[in-house]
Design a protein around this motif. Structure first.
Motif, short mmCIF file in Angstrom:
data_model
loop_
_atom_site.label_atom_id
_atom_site.label_comp_id
_atom_site.label_asym_id
_atom_site.label_seq_id
_atom_site.Cartn_x
_atom_site.Cartn_y
_atom_site.Cartn_z
N ILE A 1 -8.01 7.85 7.59
CA ILE A 1 -8.28 6.26 8.05
C ILE A 1 -9.70 6.46 8.88
O ILE A 1 -10.46 5.27 8.41
N LEU B 1 -7.33 1.63 -0.33
CA LEU B 1 -5.98 1.66 0.09
C LEU B 1 -5.18 0.52 -1.26
O LEU B 1 -4.02 0.80 -1.05
N GLY C 1 2.76 5.31 11.59
CA GLY C 1 1.56 4.34 11.54
C GLY C 1 0.36 4.91 12.43
O GLY C 1 0.56 5.98 13.16
N PRO D 1 3.09 2.65 7.67
CA PRO D 1 3.53 3.12 6.41
C PRO D 1 4.82 2.75 5.95
O PRO D 1 5.00 2.49 4.69
N THR E 1 -1.66 0.46 11.19
CA THR E 1 -0.71 0.43 10.02
C THR E 1 0.49 0.66 10.23
O THR E 1 0.95 1.13 11.12
N ALA F 1 -1.01 -2.99 6.48
CA ALA F 1 -2.14 -2.59 7.14
C ALA F 1 -2.66 -3.82 7.71
O ALA F 1 -2.98 -4.84 6.94
N ILE G 1 0.91 -1.05 -0.06
CA ILE G 1 -0.09 0.00 0.01
C ILE G 1 0.84 1.21 0.03
O ILE G 1 1.98 1.38 0.76
N LEU H 1 -1.39 5.29 4.72
CA LEU H 1 -1.61 4.80 5.87
C LEU H 1 -0.83 5.62 7.11
O LEU H 1 -0.99 5.32 8.44
#
Length: 120
Positions: free
Chosen positions: A31, A105, A59, A77, A75, A82, A20, A25
């Protein structure tokens, strides 16, 4: 109980989403909005949400409490990863929530475990 199979109390989806874009994220507000959209698509009723960022570019962890149970996410990143946890009972359809999350995502890959809860 007479005849037929016992209907599970709910369906619990455990989804690992990889590959992703990191930018998708790291924003707790985005989110939160995504999980709210997913819950509504599934026919669930939102009660409360709480999301936490671990810092810029880091995250996010969060949970959306539902009358039908919950959707949570954590998450990473830095790894494009995730972990989503979707548990819903009643008429709600957790698969529809997962579709919304995956559409947004756009993971390169996923691993999904489906657990029927309440079957004793």
């Amino acid at each position: 109980m007479s005849g037929g199979a016992h209907r599970p109390a709910g369906i619990h989806l455990l989804a690992d989403l990889a590959g992703i874009d990191a930018a998708l994220l790291a924003d707790p507000e985005a989110i939160d909005a995504l999980l709210r959209e997913a819950a509504l698509a599934a026919g669930a009723r939102i009660l409360h949400s709480h999301f936490h960022s671990f810092g810029t570019g880091m995250g996010v962890t969060g949970v959306l409490l539902l009358a039908e149970s919950h959707i949570s996410i954590h998450t990473w990143p830095e790894h494009g990863f995730a972990a989503a946890d979707i548990f819903m009972c009643g008429a709600a359809q957790p698969q529809l929530a997962l579709e919304v999350i995956e559409d947004a995502l756009a993971p390169a890959s996923r691993s999904l475990k489906t657990v029927a809860r309440g079957q004793l």
